[in-house]
Scaffold this motif. Structure first.
Motif, PDB file in Angstrom:
ATOM      1  N   GLY A 207     -10.836  40.954  26.644  1.00 27.78           N
ATOM      2  CA  GLY A 207      -9.370  41.128  27.121  1.00 27.78           C
ATOM      3  C   GLY A 207      -8.230  40.601  25.967  1.00 27.78           C
ATOM      4  O   GLY A 207      -8.781  40.179  24.877  1.00 27.78           O
ATOM      5  N   HIS A 208      -7.168  40.277  26.574  1.00 29.45           N
ATOM      6  CA  HIS A 208      -6.055  39.946  25.660  1.00 29.45           C
ATOM      7  C   HIS A 208      -6.330  38.263  25.383  1.00 29.45           C
ATOM      8  O   HIS A 208      -6.682  37.502  26.430  1.00 29.45           O
ATOM      9  CB  HIS A 208      -4.645  40.119  26.390  1.00 29.45           C
ATOM     10  N   ARG A 209      -5.968  37.853  24.185  1.00 28.93           N
ATOM     11  CA  ARG A 209      -6.058  36.190  24.105  1.00 28.93           C
ATOM     12  C   ARG A 209      -5.115  35.820  23.067  1.00 28.93           C
ATOM     13  O   ARG A 209      -4.496  36.493  22.038  1.00 28.93           O
ATOM     14  CB  ARG A 209      -7.381  36.128  23.336  1.00 28.93           C
ATOM     15  N   THR A 210      -4.531  34.628  23.293  1.00 28.74           N
ATOM     16  CA  THR A 210      -3.459  34.133  22.465  1.00 28.74           C
ATOM     17  C   THR A 210      -4.382  32.982  21.511  1.00 28.74           C
ATOM     18  O   THR A 210      -4.805  32.199  21.912  1.00 28.74           O
ATOM     19  CB  THR A 210      -2.472  33.008  23.292  1.00 28.74           C
ATOM     20  N   LEU A 211      -4.088  33.488  20.370  1.00 27.80           N
ATOM     21  CA  LEU A 211      -4.797  32.475  19.190  1.00 27.80           C
ATOM     22  C   LEU A 211      -3.861  31.318  18.775  1.00 27.80           C
ATOM     23  O   LEU A 211      -4.621  30.386  18.719  1.00 27.80           O
ATOM     24  CB  LEU A 211      -4.862  33.310  17.928  1.00 27.80           C
ATOM     25  N   HIS A 212      -2.685  31.396  18.990  1.00 27.90           N
ATOM     26  CA  HIS A 212      -1.841  30.023  18.502  1.00 27.90           C
ATOM     27  C   HIS A 212      -0.422  30.651  19.131  1.00 27.90           C
ATOM     28  O   HIS A 212       0.181  31.748  19.274  1.00 27.90           O
ATOM     29  CB  HIS A 212      -1.657  29.987  17.084  1.00 27.90           C
ATOM     30  N   SER A 213       0.277  29.482  19.433  1.00 35.90           N
ATOM     31  CA  SER A 213       1.727  29.516  19.935  1.00 35.90           C
ATOM     32  C   SER A 213       2.600  28.669  19.412  1.00 35.90           C
ATOM     33  O   SER A 213       2.007  27.386  19.282  1.00 35.90           O
ATOM     34  CB  SER A 213       1.711  29.886  21.510  1.00 35.90           C
ATOM     35  N   ALA A 214       3.825  28.755  19.238  1.00 39.69           N
ATOM     36  CA  ALA A 214       4.813  27.711  18.950  1.00 39.69           C
ATOM     37  C   ALA A 214       6.007  27.996  19.606  1.00 39.69           C
ATOM     38  O   ALA A 214       6.516  28.930  19.881  1.00 39.69           O
ATOM     39  CB  ALA A 214       5.084  27.733  17.621  1.00 39.69           C
ATOM     40  N   ALA A 215       6.747  26.836  19.944  1.00 40.45           N
ATOM     41  CA  ALA A 215       8.057  26.673  20.855  1.00 40.45           C
ATOM     42  C   ALA A 215       9.123  26.430  19.672  1.00 40.45           C
ATOM     43  O   ALA A 215       8.967  25.432  19.197  1.00 40.45           O
ATOM     44  CB  ALA A 215       7.960  25.874  21.906  1.00 40.45           C
ATOM     45  N   GLU A 216      10.040  27.002  19.814  1.00 41.00           N
ATOM     46  CA  GLU A 216      11.508  26.597  19.003  1.00 41.00           C
ATOM     47  C   GLU A 216      12.523  26.706  19.878  1.00 41.00           C
ATOM     48  O   GLU A 216      12.593  27.283  20.842  1.00 41.00           O
ATOM     49  CB  GLU A 216      11.933  27.935  17.918  1.00 41.00           C
ATOM     50  N   GLU A 217      13.007  25.327  19.610  1.00 41.26           N
ATOM     51  CA  GLU A 217      14.334  24.761  20.475  1.00 41.26           C
ATOM     52  C   GLU A 217      15.688  25.368  20.077  1.00 41.26           C
ATOM     53  O   GLU A 217      16.023  25.004  18.657  1.00 41.26           O
ATOM     54  CB  GLU A 217      14.542  23.478  20.771  1.00 41.26           C
ATOM     55  N   HIS A 218      16.453  26.311  20.553  1.00 41.79           N
ATOM     56  CA  HIS A 218      17.613  26.794  20.105  1.00 41.79           C
ATOM     57  C   HIS A 218      18.875  26.350  21.134  1.00 41.79           C
ATOM     58  O   HIS A 218      18.790  26.415  21.889  1.00 41.79           O
ATOM     59  CB  HIS A 218      17.565  28.251  20.256  1.00 41.79           C
ATOM     60  N   LEU A 219      19.834  26.163  19.861  1.00 42.95           N
ATOM     61  CA  LEU A 219      21.082  25.630  20.884  1.00 42.95           C
ATOM     62  C   LEU A 219      22.222  26.444  20.282  1.00 42.95           C
ATOM     63  O   LEU A 219      22.281  26.872  19.259  1.00 42.95           O
ATOM     64  CB  LEU A 219      21.382  24.272  20.175  1.00 42.95           C
ATOM     65  N   THR A 220      23.173  26.743  21.418  1.00 43.96           N
ATOM     66  CA  THR A 220      24.508  27.214  20.927  1.00 43.96           C
ATOM     67  C   THR A 220      25.548  26.297  21.321  1.00 43.96           C
ATOM     68  O   THR A 220      25.618  25.674  22.516  1.00 43.96           O
ATOM     69  CB  THR A 220      24.650  28.646  21.755  1.00 43.96           C
ATOM     70  N   ILE A 221      26.196  25.722  20.369  1.00 44.86           N
ATOM     71  CA  ILE A 221      27.293  24.602  20.431  1.00 44.86           C
ATOM     72  C   ILE A 221      28.659  25.030  20.238  1.00 44.86           C
ATOM     73  O   ILE A 221      29.020  25.987  19.474  1.00 44.86           O
ATOM     74  CB  ILE A 221      26.988  23.390  19.840  1.00 44.86           C
ATOM     75  N   LEU A 222      29.705  24.342  20.860  1.00 46.36           N
ATOM     76  CA  LEU A 222      30.985  24.807  20.903  1.00 46.36           C
ATOM     77  C   LEU A 222      31.980  23.544  20.898  1.00 46.36           C
ATOM     78  O   LEU A 222      31.440  22.573  20.936  1.00 46.36           O
ATOM     79  CB  LEU A 222      31.668  25.381  22.012  1.00 46.36           C
ATOM     80  N   CYS A 223      33.167  23.710  20.094  1.00 43.55           N
ATOM     81  CA  CYS A 223      34.194  22.784  20.065  1.00 43.55           C
ATOM     82  C   CYS A 223      35.369  23.225  20.210  1.00 43.55           C
ATOM     83  O   CYS A 223      35.595  24.410  20.259  1.00 43.55           O
ATOM     84  CB  CYS A 223      34.028  21.589  18.710  1.00 43.55           C
ATOM     85  N   LYS A 224      36.403  22.385  20.402  1.00 46.79           N
ATOM     86  CA  LYS A 224      37.791  22.780  20.549  1.00 46.79           C
ATOM     87  C   LYS A 224      38.381  23.809  19.300  1.00 46.79           C
ATOM     88  O   LYS A 224      37.939  23.430  18.435  1.00 46.79           O
ATOM     89  CB  LYS A 224      38.643  21.636  20.996  1.00 46.79           C
ATOM     90  N   PRO A 225      39.334  24.412  19.620  1.00 44.26           N
ATOM     91  CA  PRO A 225      40.113  25.127  18.205  1.00 44.26           C
ATOM     92  C   PRO A 225      40.504  24.037  17.343  1.00 44.26           C
ATOM     93  O   PRO A 225      40.898  23.005  17.651  1.00 44.26           O
ATOM     94  CB  PRO A 225      40.952  25.905  19.053  1.00 44.26           C
ATOM     95  N   MET A 226      40.202  24.238  15.932  1.00 47.62           N
ATOM     96  CA  MET A 226      40.564  23.627  14.973  1.00 47.62           C
ATOM     97  C   MET A 226      41.549  24.275  13.836  1.00 47.62           C
ATOM     98  O   MET A 226      41.788  25.581  13.839  1.00 47.62           O
ATOM     99  CB  MET A 226      39.412  23.068  14.139  1.00 47.62           C
ATOM    100  N   ALA A 227      42.227  23.077  13.287  1.00 48.82           N
ATOM    101  CA  ALA A 227      43.074  23.732  11.957  1.00 48.82           C
ATOM    102  C   ALA A 227      42.242  24.654  11.062  1.00 48.82           C
ATOM    103  O   ALA A 227      40.877  24.254  10.988  1.00 48.82           O
ATOM    104  CB  ALA A 227      44.010  22.868  11.463  1.00 48.82           C
ATOM    105  N   GLU A 228      43.018  25.392  10.198  1.00 50.02           N
ATOM    106  CA  GLU A 228      42.361  26.448   9.231  1.00 50.02           C
ATOM    107  C   GLU A 228      41.399  25.270   8.230  1.00 50.02           C
ATOM    108  O   GLU A 228      40.274  25.566   7.808  1.00 50.02           O
ATOM    109  CB  GLU A 228      43.022  27.015   8.341  1.00 50.02           C
ATOM    110  N   LYS A 229      42.091  24.331   7.847  1.00 54.77           N
ATOM    111  CA  LYS A 229      41.575  23.225   6.718  1.00 54.77           C
ATOM    112  C   LYS A 229      40.131  22.859   7.365  1.00 54.77           C
ATOM    113  O   LYS A 229      39.063  22.672   6.800  1.00 54.77           O
ATOM    114  CB  LYS A 229      42.575  22.444   6.540  1.00 54.77           C
ATOM    115  N   GLU A 230      40.224  22.395   8.619  1.00 54.29           N
ATOM    116  CA  GLU A 230      39.109  21.907   9.423  1.00 54.29           C
ATOM    117  C   GLU A 230      37.913  23.006   9.452  1.00 54.29           C
ATOM    118  O   GLU A 230      36.681  22.724   9.429  1.00 54.29           O
ATOM    119  CB  GLU A 230      39.366  21.105  10.821  1.00 54.29           C
ATOM    120  N   MET A 231      38.462  24.040   9.819  1.00 55.49           N
ATOM    121  CA  MET A 231      37.371  25.272   9.935  1.00 55.49           C
ATOM    122  C   MET A 231      36.682  25.597   8.593  1.00 55.49           C
ATOM    123  O   MET A 231      35.459  25.924   8.436  1.00 55.49           O
ATOM    124  CB  MET A 231      38.141  26.422  10.322  1.00 55.49           C
ATOM    125  N   GLU A 232      37.475  25.294   7.387  1.00 58.18           N
ATOM    126  CA  GLU A 232      36.550  25.361   6.169  1.00 58.18           C
ATOM    127  C   GLU A 232      35.902  24.403   5.843  1.00 58.18           C
ATOM    128  O   GLU A 232      34.714  24.693   5.352  1.00 58.18           O
ATOM    129  CB  GLU A 232      37.901  25.475   5.074  1.00 58.18           C
TER     130      GLU A 232
END
Length: 333
Positions: free
Chosen positions: A254-279
């Motif tokens: 039958g089916h078999r898992t040979l190896h597995s790995a977990a990746e932690e993914h984040l989506t983060i936000l902050c308040k609107p910024m001036a153009e210079k800070e965005m650069e």
């Protein structure tokens, strides 16, 4: 005609641009060896051999870059630090002739002494428990870091002093909790400014506003194009996912898992910024070294966002997607 070094790179040049030396008077030698030397340790980084040329030009940048490995400085208090891996002092040697020692940096362009090595504004927001750094190239003499805190009263104190004997890169690093501990009324402090003095002359001032605590926040630091680290807090952790990748096979049983790995993914936000800070934030997306600041330690991250909107007709909220660089592997059987 005797051998002589005609031209050399400017001091404080970038190791990521051509670092060219020209050597004349070499035509009478059967061959010449040109050594690139790390000056502080007198270590030979590389050798190039030439023969039969009246004048030769060598580029040492590849040798220099191999010795650079910029890392963030872990703050223990408020102090000056001489960081390793962000710059290198080097010269070349041709027989008994040596060039002048020069400093080469991890910046993308030439820098100058007492230039704040940051793309961030000199007016910043920071929260209690967070840390930051002020990095710059300093020449010989005495450095002093002075702090002025504004609350119900103005309080000033000298945070640290350092005497350096040769030009080099210096970082003033601090964590806000240690800084506020110098105040008689730390809860009343609304802002503070850090002044860096060199031989009695004020060279730079960076102002900080104490922001409200954000419990659901993520603070990042990243290598900027000036060869130092910038910091910013994203006040909203929008999502946190564990993404699993598996290596599978199918057999008679039958089916078999040979190896597995977990990746932690984040989506983060902050308040609107001036153009210079965005650069500045755009440098985060392209930086080769990004870290998540957690409990006074630094966790290497990989930015998966490939676009930062610098300005638009509508107010936009900066959003960054990233993952922890090292996946968590599961048992293999």
């Amino acid at each position: 005609m005797s051998i002589n070094i005609k031209t050399a790179p400017e001091n404080y040049s970038s190791a990521f641009t051509p670092c060219l030396y020209s050597i004349a008077g070499t035509q009478d030698s059967a061959f010449i060896d040109i050594e690139t030397i790390e000056s502080d340790s007198n270590t030979v980084l590389g050798v190039k051999r030439f023969a039969g040329a009246e004048e030769v030009v060598i580029n040492t940048s590849n040798y220099l870059r191999r010795r650079l490995n910029p890392q963030p400085v872990t703050p223990a208090s408020c102090r000056f630090v001489l960081p390793e891996g962000r710059s290198i002092r080097a010269h070349i040697r041709v027989g008994a002739i040596e060039s002048e020692q020069k400093i080469f940096t991890a910046a993308m362009t030439k820098t100058t002494p007492y230039q704040l090595l940051s793309s961030r504004s000199a007016e910043r927001t920071i929260r209690s428990g967070e840390d930051d750094e002020l990095a710059f190239l300093a020449e010989e003499g005495e450095l002093i870091a002075e702090i002025a805190m504004q609350g119900t009263t103005v309080e000033t104190f000298t945070a640290d002093q350092l005497t350096i004997n040769t030009p080099r890169m210096v970082v003033f690093t601090f964590d806000t909790a240690s800084l506020l501990a110098h105040s008689q009324e730390p809860d009343s402090v609304e802002s503070f400014e850090i002044s860096i003095l060199a031989n009695g002359t004020k060279r730079m001032v960076v102002k900080y506003r104490i922001g409200k605590a954000a419990t659901n926040s993520v603070r990042l630091c990243w290598l900027n194009t000036s060869g130092a680290f910038d910091y910013h807090t994203f006040t909203v952790l929008h999502s946190r996912e564990s993404r699993i990748s598996k290596g599978r096979m199918i057999s008679q049983s039958g089916h078999r898992t040979l190896h597995s790995a977990a990746e932690e993914h984040l989506t983060i936000l902050c308040k609107p910024m001036a153009e210079k800070e965005m650069e500045s934030l755009a440098e985060l997306a392209g930086s080769p070294k990004v870290f998540i600041c957690r409990n006074k330690s630094y966790l290497l991250a990989d930015i998966t966002t490939d676009k930062i909107t610098l300005s638009s007709q509508q107010l936009t909220t900066p959003k960054v997607e990233l993952r922890i660089a090292k996946p968590k592997n599961h048992q293999q059987f």
